[in-house]
Design a protein around this motif. Structure first.
Motif, PDB file in Angstrom:
ATOM      1  N   ARG A 268       9.757 -16.776 -33.207  1.00 33.90           N
ATOM      2  CA  ARG A 268      10.969 -16.456 -32.527  1.00 33.90           C
ATOM      3  C   ARG A 268      10.441 -16.564 -30.887  1.00 33.90           C
ATOM      4  O   ARG A 268      11.271 -17.119 -30.141  1.00 33.90           O
ATOM      5  CB  ARG A 268      11.823 -15.276 -32.799  1.00 33.90           C
ATOM      6  N   VAL A 269       9.549 -16.032 -30.735  1.00 34.91           N
ATOM      7  CA  VAL A 269       8.887 -16.111 -29.307  1.00 34.91           C
ATOM      8  C   VAL A 269       8.295 -17.124 -28.793  1.00 34.91           C
ATOM      9  O   VAL A 269       8.489 -17.915 -27.815  1.00 34.91           O
ATOM     10  CB  VAL A 269       8.280 -14.698 -28.975  1.00 34.91           C
ATOM     11  N   ILE A 270       7.336 -17.581 -29.601  1.00 34.35           N
ATOM     12  CA  ILE A 270       6.532 -18.878 -29.315  1.00 34.35           C
ATOM     13  C   ILE A 270       7.181 -20.195 -29.237  1.00 34.35           C
ATOM     14  O   ILE A 270       6.902 -21.027 -28.460  1.00 34.35           O
ATOM     15  CB  ILE A 270       5.121 -18.826 -30.280  1.00 34.35           C
ATOM     16  N   ALA A 271       7.934 -20.415 -30.250  1.00 37.19           N
ATOM     17  CA  ALA A 271       8.464 -21.687 -30.299  1.00 37.19           C
ATOM     18  C   ALA A 271       9.468 -21.922 -28.933  1.00 37.19           C
ATOM     19  O   ALA A 271       9.273 -23.242 -28.347  1.00 37.19           O
ATOM     20  CB  ALA A 271       9.513 -21.843 -31.472  1.00 37.19           C
ATOM     21  N   PRO A 272      10.178 -21.343 -28.649  1.00 35.00           N
ATOM     22  CA  PRO A 272      11.191 -21.683 -27.317  1.00 35.00           C
ATOM     23  C   PRO A 272      10.169 -21.736 -26.194  1.00 35.00           C
ATOM     24  O   PRO A 272      10.303 -22.347 -25.171  1.00 35.00           O
ATOM     25  CB  PRO A 272      12.244 -20.527 -27.036  1.00 35.00           C
ATOM     26  N   ALA A 273       9.141 -20.889 -25.859  1.00 34.57           N
ATOM     27  CA  ALA A 273       8.129 -20.890 -25.017  1.00 34.57           C
ATOM     28  C   ALA A 273       7.529 -22.310 -24.804  1.00 34.57           C
ATOM     29  O   ALA A 273       6.975 -22.556 -23.509  1.00 34.57           O
ATOM     30  CB  ALA A 273       7.281 -19.445 -25.121  1.00 34.57           C
ATOM     31  N   LEU A 274       7.333 -22.743 -25.953  1.00 34.47           N
ATOM     32  CA  LEU A 274       6.528 -24.081 -25.960  1.00 34.47           C
ATOM     33  C   LEU A 274       7.445 -25.183 -25.713  1.00 34.47           C
ATOM     34  O   LEU A 274       6.714 -26.551 -25.543  1.00 34.47           O
ATOM     35  CB  LEU A 274       5.717 -24.249 -27.096  1.00 34.47           C
ATOM     36  N   GLU A 275       8.780 -25.118 -25.757  1.00 28.50           N
ATOM     37  CA  GLU A 275       9.587 -26.242 -25.625  1.00 28.50           C
ATOM     38  C   GLU A 275       9.721 -26.658 -24.073  1.00 28.50           C
ATOM     39  O   GLU A 275       9.239 -25.636 -23.287  1.00 28.50           O
ATOM     40  CB  GLU A 275      10.903 -25.894 -26.158  1.00 28.50           C
ATOM     41  N   PRO A 276      10.121 -27.897 -23.786  1.00 30.47           N
ATOM     42  CA  PRO A 276      10.314 -28.438 -22.224  1.00 30.47           C
ATOM     43  C   PRO A 276      11.243 -27.221 -21.605  1.00 30.47           C
ATOM     44  O   PRO A 276      12.052 -26.865 -22.009  1.00 30.47           O
ATOM     45  CB  PRO A 276      10.836 -29.563 -22.497  1.00 30.47           C
ATOM     46  N   ALA A 277      10.799 -27.097 -20.291  1.00 36.62           N
ATOM     47  CA  ALA A 277      11.617 -25.947 -19.390  1.00 36.62           C
ATOM     48  C   ALA A 277      12.989 -26.972 -19.049  1.00 36.62           C
ATOM     49  O   ALA A 277      12.959 -28.031 -19.091  1.00 36.62           O
ATOM     50  CB  ALA A 277      10.718 -25.624 -18.207  1.00 36.62           C
ATOM     51  N   THR A 278      13.847 -25.933 -18.927  1.00 33.81           N
ATOM     52  CA  THR A 278      15.471 -26.063 -18.627  1.00 33.81           C
ATOM     53  C   THR A 278      15.743 -25.722 -17.455  1.00 33.81           C
ATOM     54  O   THR A 278      15.716 -26.352 -16.247  1.00 33.81           O
ATOM     55  CB  THR A 278      16.364 -25.922 -19.894  1.00 33.81           C
ATOM     56  N   ASN A 279      15.973 -24.305 -17.313  1.00 40.19           N
ATOM     57  CA  ASN A 279      16.539 -23.587 -16.084  1.00 40.19           C
ATOM     58  C   ASN A 279      15.526 -22.787 -15.544  1.00 40.19           C
ATOM     59  O   ASN A 279      15.745 -21.975 -14.982  1.00 40.19           O
ATOM     60  CB  ASN A 279      17.713 -23.058 -16.480  1.00 40.19           C
ATOM     61  N   ILE A 280      14.321 -22.883 -16.014  1.00 34.82           N
ATOM     62  CA  ILE A 280      13.118 -21.811 -15.530  1.00 34.82           C
ATOM     63  C   ILE A 280      12.458 -22.323 -14.508  1.00 34.82           C
ATOM     64  O   ILE A 280      11.828 -23.516 -14.639  1.00 34.82           O
ATOM     65  CB  ILE A 280      12.211 -21.272 -16.805  1.00 34.82           C
ATOM     66  N   PRO A 281      12.697 -21.945 -13.442  1.00 37.15           N
ATOM     67  CA  PRO A 281      11.852 -22.708 -12.465  1.00 37.15           C
ATOM     68  C   PRO A 281      10.538 -22.233 -12.333  1.00 37.15           C
ATOM     69  O   PRO A 281       9.924 -21.279 -12.876  1.00 37.15           O
ATOM     70  CB  PRO A 281      12.359 -21.965 -11.073  1.00 37.15           C
ATOM     71  N   PRO A 282       9.442 -23.004 -11.856  1.00 41.66           N
ATOM     72  CA  PRO A 282       7.968 -22.788 -11.621  1.00 41.66           C
ATOM     73  C   PRO A 282       7.835 -21.637 -11.152  1.00 41.66           C
ATOM     74  O   PRO A 282       8.446 -21.067  -9.967  1.00 41.66           O
ATOM     75  CB  PRO A 282       7.201 -23.840 -10.896  1.00 41.66           C
ATOM     76  N   ALA A 283       6.972 -20.470 -11.530  1.00 41.36           N
ATOM     77  CA  ALA A 283       6.593 -19.178 -11.113  1.00 41.36           C
ATOM     78  C   ALA A 283       5.822 -19.400  -9.705  1.00 41.36           C
ATOM     79  O   ALA A 283       4.914 -20.139  -9.787  1.00 41.36           O
ATOM     80  CB  ALA A 283       6.033 -18.442 -12.080  1.00 41.36           C
TER      81      ALA A 283
END
Length: 504
Positions: free
Chosen positions: A442-457
Motif C-alpha cells: 500500500r505504501v510502496i506501490a503509489p510511491a513508485l508511480e509517476p509523480a502528479t502533484n508532488i513537487p521535487p523536494a
C-alpha cells in the motif's frame, strides 16, 4: 537453577551497563542542557561496547554470566544474570539507541548560539533513563527489582510520547500511562503472592519451589495479565497505535523496537524459566492464541490506516503476535524446541531493527511532504527515494522474505510448528506474511508511480544523515538473515529446558 554466587571480572560488565546510562543522566543534570546531547552521544558507543563484551563472554563460556550484588547470594541478595537471549537483546538495545540518538540530533540537538530548550533536555535524559531501565529488565533475576526496572521504563517512555505537548499526544500518553500502571499493579500483586507462598523472589530459587497450585496460578496469571497490557498484546493493544504514531520519530522507533520487548521478555521469564512445565504447557496455548489474534487483527487494521505512522504502529501490534508463538513450540525438551527458541530470538531482534528503520523513514517522509497521508504518496519515490528504500527493506523483513532476518525467524518458527504437528500456527504465520505484504505494498506501490502533484523536494528538505541511519537499521534487519551459526549458539545459552543441538 540457583544462582552461582561466584563473581568474575567479566561479571562486573552487568552492573556497569546499567550504571553507565544512569551516571550519564545524572551528569547531564550537573552539566546543563547544552551539554546533555554530547553526554548522551558520548556514552552510547561505550554502552554498545559493554553489550558486545557481555555477548562475547556468554558466547565464549557457553554459560550465563552472573553478578551477585554485594556478594550476598539470593534469597538475601540480588543477582543480575545474562543468558544468551538477554545478551542478544542488550546488543540490540545498545545499537538501536545509538542510531536513533544520532538521528535525534537533527530534531533535539542544540546548535551553538541557540537558546537552550527544555524539550531537548527532556528527550536526552529520558533516552538515557529508558536505556538503563531496559538493561535492568534484560539482566534482572529478582521479581521485585524487575518491577522497579519496569516502572522506570514506564516513566521514561510515557513522556516521550507527548514531548510536543499537543492535546492528541497528551491523551495518548495518558492512556498509555493508565494501561502501564494497571499492568504494574497486577505484576506487583503477583510477585507479592509468590513471595508470600514461597518466601523468595529470585527466579532461579522460585523455579525449584513453585508447584502447580492455586497460589502459583493466581500469581502468574496476574503478572502475565499485567505484562500483556504493557506489551500491547491483542486485545490489550488499544494504547499502542496512538502513542507510537504520535511520538517523535526517534521516540517511536525506540518505543516500538525496544520498550514492548521488555515486558514480553518478562513473560518468557515467567513461563519458560520460572513456572513448572505442567503450568507452562497450559499457558502456552492461550498465549499463542492471543498472539495469533494479534497477527491477524493487527495486520487487517494496518491495511485500513490512512496515515503511514499509524500503519506502522498497527504493524507492531501484528508483529508482536509472532513472538508469542514461541510458547507452544519452545516448551519442553522436544527436538523442535531449539528451532523455536532461536526463531523467537531472531524475530525479536530483526523486528526491532526493521521497525526502528520504518519509523525513522516515516519521519523523513513526513519531513519531505509535510504530512504522512498514504493517499497522497503518488510519486513519493521522486521526492524521498532513500527513505522509501529504507521503509521497503524494513517491510521485506516484516513480510518474512529471504534473505532477511524476518525470513530466518519465521522459517524457524514454521519448521518447529510443522515438526511438532501444530499446523494451526503454520496457517497463522502464512496469513500474517500475506497481510504484511499487503500493507507494505500500500505504501510502496503509489510511491513508485509517476509523480502528479508532488513537487521535487529541495536538497535540504531531507537529512542525508538521517537517511543513512535509517538505511543502516533496515540493512541490519536484512543482514541478520545471514547471521552465522554462532548467533544460534549464543541465544541457546541458558535457554529453558534441555539444550538440544541446533543446525541451520
Amino acid at each position: 537453577m540457583a544462582v552461582d554466587p561466584a563473581s568474575t571480572g567479566a561479571s562486573l560488565l552487568l552492573p556497569a551497563i546499567i550504571i553507565l546510562p544512569v551516571a550519564a543522566m545524572l551528569l547531564a543534570f550537573l552539566l546543563g542542557e547544552r551539554r546533555t546531547v554530547l553526554t548522551a552521544l558520548a556514552v552510547t558507543p561505550i554502552g554498545a561496547a559493554l553489550a558486545a563484551a557481555i555477548a562475547y563472554v556468554v558466547w565464549r563460556d557457553d554459560r550465563a554470566l552472573v553478578y551477585v550484588i554485594g556478594g550476598w547470594s539470593p534469597p538475601l541478595g540480588v543477582a543480575l544474570r545474562a543468558d544468551g537471549f538477554s545478551a542478544a537483546m542488550l546488543v540490540t538495545a545498545a545499537l538501536i539507541i545509538s542510531v536513533t540518538g544520532l538521528f535525534a540530533v537533527g530534531l533535539f540537538g542544540v546548535n551553538k548560539g541557540e537558546r537552550e530548550c527544555r524539550t531537548s533536555f527532556a528527550f536526552w535524559t529520558l533516552l538515557l533513563a529508558l536505556w538503563a531501565a531496559i538493561n535492568g529488565v534484560f539482566l534482572g533475576w529478582d521479581l521485585f527489582n524487575l518491577y522497579v526496572a519496569l516502572e522506570m521504563l514506564t516513566f521514561a517512555a510515557v513522556p516521550l510520547v507527548c514531548l510536543d505537548g499537543r492535546a492528541a499526544t497528551l491523551a495518548a500518553a495518558l492512556r498509555y500511562l493508565l494501561f502501564a500502571l494497571f499492568g504494574s499493579a497486577l505484576y506487583l500483586l503477583g510477585a507479592t503472592l509468590l513471595y508470600g507462598a514461597y518466601g523468595a523472589l529470585d527466579i532461579g530459587l522460585l523455579s525449584s519451589q513453585v508447584r502447580p497450585e492455586a497460589a502459583a496460578w493466581v500469581a502468574l496469571a496476574a503478572m502475565t495479565a499485567g505484562l500483556l497490557a504493557k506489551t500491547a498484546l491483542f486485545p490489550l493493544h488499544l494504547w499502542l497505535p496512538p502513542a507510537h504514531a504520535g511520538a517523535p520519530p526517534p521516540a517511536s522507533a525506540m518505543l516500538s523496537a525496544l520498550v514492548v520487548k521488555a515486558s514480553f521478555f518478562l513473560v518468557l521469564r515467567l513461563w519458560l524459566n520460572l513456572a513448572p512445565s505442567q503450568m507452562s504447557e497450559v499457558a502456552a496455548q492461550l498465549l499463542a492464541i492471543l498472539g495469533a489474534g494479534a497477527i491477524v487483527f493487527g495486520s487487517v487494521l494496518a491495511l485500513r490506516q490512512a496515515r503511514l505512522k499509524l500503519l506502522i504502529a498497527y504493524s507492531t501490534v501484528a508483529q508482536i503476535g509472532y513472538l508469542f508463538l514461541i510458547f507452544p513450540l519452545a516448551v519442553g525438551t522436544h527436538p523442535w524446541a531449539a528451532s523455536a527458541w532461536v526463531g523467537g530470538a531472531m524475530q525479536a531482534v530483526s523486528h526491532a531493527f526493521a521497525k526502528a528503520a520504518m519509523f525513522l523513514s516515516a519521519g523523513l517522509i513526513a519531513q519531505a511532504l509535510g504530512h504522512d497521508r498514504i493517499a497522497e504518496f503518488r510519486g513519493l519515490g521522486r521526492v524521498a527515494a532513500p527513505a522509501v528504500l529504507a521503509f521497503a527493506l524494513g517491510g521485506v523483513s516484516l513480510m518474512g522474505l529471504p534473505p532477511s532476518g524476518g525470513f530466518t525467524a519465521k522459517w524457524l518458527l514454521l519448521t518447529a510448528a510443522i515438526e511438532s504437528g501444530q499446523w494451526i500456527w503454520v496457517l497463522v504465520m502464512a496469513a500474517g506474511g500475506l497481510l504484511a505484504a499487503g500493507y507494505v505494498y500500500r505504501v510502496i506501490a503509489p510511491a513508485l508511480e509517476p509523480a502528479t502533484n508532488i513537487p521535487p523536494a529541495p536538497p535540504a528538505s531531507i537529512s542525508s544523515g538521517g537517511v543513512a541511519l535509517a538505511l543502516v537499521l533496515s540493512m541490519t534487519a536484512i543482514l541478520l538473515g545471514f547471521a552465522p551459526t554462532e548467533f544460534s549458539r549464543l541465544v541457546l545459552v541458558g535457554a529453558p529446558g534441555a539444550k538440544t543441538e541446533f543446525v541451520r
